[in-house]
Design an enzyme around this catalytic site. Structure first.
Site, short mmCIF file in Angstrom:
data_model
loop_
_atom_site.label_atom_id
_atom_site.label_comp_id
_atom_site.label_asym_id
_atom_site.label_seq_id
_atom_site.Cartn_x
_atom_site.Cartn_y
_atom_site.Cartn_z
CE LYS A 147 -4.44 -1.61 1.69
NZ LYS A 147 -4.21 -2.97 2.26
CD GLU B 287 -10.82 4.28 2.15
OE1 GLU B 287 -10.83 5.53 1.97
OE2 GLU B 287 -10.13 3.50 1.48
CB SER C 187 -0.10 -8.16 -1.01
OG SER C 187 -0.87 -8.98 -0.16
C1 LIG Z 1 -5.08 -4.06 1.96
C2 LIG Z 1 -4.34 -5.29 1.64
C3 LIG Z 1 -4.75 -6.15 0.61
C4 LIG Z 1 -6.03 -5.94 -0.15
O1 LIG Z 1 -6.07 -4.80 -0.93
P1 LIG Z 1 -5.95 -4.84 -2.50
O2 LIG Z 1 -6.31 -3.48 -2.92
O3 LIG Z 1 -6.89 -5.89 -3.01
O4 LIG Z 1 -4.54 -5.19 -2.82
C5 LIG Z 1 -3.99 -7.25 0.32
N1 LIG Z 1 -2.87 -7.52 1.03
C6 LIG Z 1 -2.43 -6.74 2.02
C7 LIG Z 1 -1.19 -7.11 2.76
C8 LIG Z 1 -3.16 -5.60 2.36
O5 LIG Z 1 -2.73 -4.82 3.37
#
Ligand SMILES: *Cc1c(COP(=O)(O)O)cnc(C)c1O
Length: 409
Positions: free
Chosen positions: A101, A123, A393
């Site tokens: 993010k 948010e 992610s």
């Molecule tokens: C917020 C988050 C997601 C989900 O958000 P996307 O917009 O679908 O990528 C996925 N993995 C992590 C580690 C997150 O913090």
């Protein structure tokens, strides 16, 4: 690595001038909001052609976020299927703040700064976007106001503390279920009070135009890096790329590097929660219907009367009834396959990756890992010589107490 020209992105992930991906997306019809969104859009297009902005963004990506994040060949995980497909991880968990993010938050705060704004407002659900935005805002010297449901505030203590330490103004939202959807409404309401001095900074490829396009652009660095790194590492392209889908930002970030390669199978993984037939899931693309949600047209999980349904996932970051319009379009085109993983499979994958590789993944990312493990098993020895690239992610520090309790460890 030059990953900055928006016109290099695959056509199928670009919206038209009105912000539509096929029939999905679009803009708000609220006059004040619509005018603000137009200003943000114009500023966005102008800065991404501005060499000073691009240089500053690249400098921060390298020296602050720690990019490029490596690709790691997970041999132990791959060996769970002998003579099978090889699993690789794009390590977004190694970024500063521990997830992908920060990539779009850096872009959003630099844009806000350029527009002369004093404050960013957003948010947050699990607090991940709130922490990333509060971090980026501290970095460039902007005020930061985060709206968060009271239920989430109670659940996500470490992230709440981080946001406070980073100097952000946390606004508790007690309406409705007290979770992400209400936080979005509340943040939009507050934004409307003073659009002159504030910029809304959405946390995924959702919401009205230009946010889906802007956030996808800032995340496309992930796919651009991954494609080049994978070539260097193996001499070719992966056979499959996989990412979890909440709003869809980490997924489109990775996919952007591979959408134009017809040989690459692309899979987005949604949360099946307690099971697709239980009503307790957040499998938006799998079981949702198209409709209007919070200023854009997308698949979303609906009650009989068309209102947004209550959703559930073990990973709070995936707990949203809607999904980015670009994914709705890619689903209809048949270019991306959307699969699901249950809470149980996800917990399994969380533990498996931790014990096999010494990497504790976020529960969100564990959905993608669960699918990759399942896929490698399915392929069996016919997967020999094949590769699966997973977007890891985020890291799982935020989830450890929950998992310990859940598994009774
Ligand atoms: C917020 C988050 C997601 C989900 O958000 P996307 O917009 O679908 O990528 C996925 N993995 C992590 C580690 C997150 O913090």
């Amino acid at each position: 690595m030059n990953c900055v020209n928006i016109n290099d992105l695959p056509k199928m992930m670009r919206p038209n001038e009105q912000g539509f991906y096929g029939v999905y997306g679009g803009s708000v019809d609220h006059p004040v909001l619509a005018a603000e969104m137009e200003k943000i859009k114009a500023a966005f297009y102008s800065i991404i052609g501005d060499i000073d902005f691009i240089n500053e963004m690249q400098r921060l990506q390298e020296t602050y976020v720690g990019r490029p994040s490596p690709i790691y060949h997970a041999k132990n995980l791959s060996n769970l299927t002998p003579n099978g497909a090889q699993i690789y991880l794009k390590r977004e968990d190694l970024n500063h703040t521990g997830a992908h993010k920060i990539n779009h938050c850096i872009g959003e705060v630099l844009l806000a700064k350029k527009m002369g704004k004093k404050k960013v407002i957003a948010e947050t659900g699990a607090g991940q976007h709130g922490v990333a935005l509060a971090t980026a805002a501290a970095l460039v010297g902007l005020e930061c106001e985060i709206h968060m449901g009271v239920v989430d505030i109670a659940k996500e203590h470490p992230n709440v503390s981080r946001m406070k330490i980073l100097g952000c103004n946390l606004v508790p939202v007690s309406e409705g279920a007290g979770t992400l959807k209400e936080a979005v409404d509340s943040a939009f309401g507050a934004y409307l009070q003073d659009p002159e001095n504030t910029m809304f900074a959405i946390g995924s490829v959702v919401g009205p135009s230009p946010f889906p396009e802007m956030v996808a652009y800032f995340q496309s660095i992930v796919g651009c890096e991954a494609r080049a790194q994978f070539k260097t590492l193996t001499g070719g392209l992966p056979n499959e790329v996989v990412a979890c889908v909440g709003g869809g930002s980490n997924a489109i970030g990775l996919f952007s590097g591979f959408l134009d390669e017809a040989s690459v199978r692309i899979v987005g993984v949604e949360p099946a929660g307690e099971g697709l037939d239980t009503g307790h899931h957040a499998a938006t693309l799998t079981l949702g219907k198209p409709g209007h949600l919070q200023g854009f047209y997308c698949y979303f999980l609906q009650n009989e009367d068309g209102s947004p349904a209550a959703v559930h996932s073990i990973a709070s970051g995936l707990d949203y009834p809607g999904v980015g319009p670009v994914h709705c379009h890619l689903k209809d085109l048949g270019r991306v396959h959307y699969e699901t993983a249950t809470d149980e499979e996800t917990l399994d994958a969380f533990m498996t990756l931790s014990r096999e590789e010494g990497i504790i993944p976020a529960l969100e990312s564990s959905h993608a890992v669960a699918y990759a493990i399942r896929r490698a098993r399915e392929l069996g020895t016919s997967g020999q010589g094949q590769s699966i690239l997973v977007n890891l992610s985020g890291r799982g520090d935020k989830d450890i107490d929950f998992v310990i309790e859940k598994l009774g460890l």
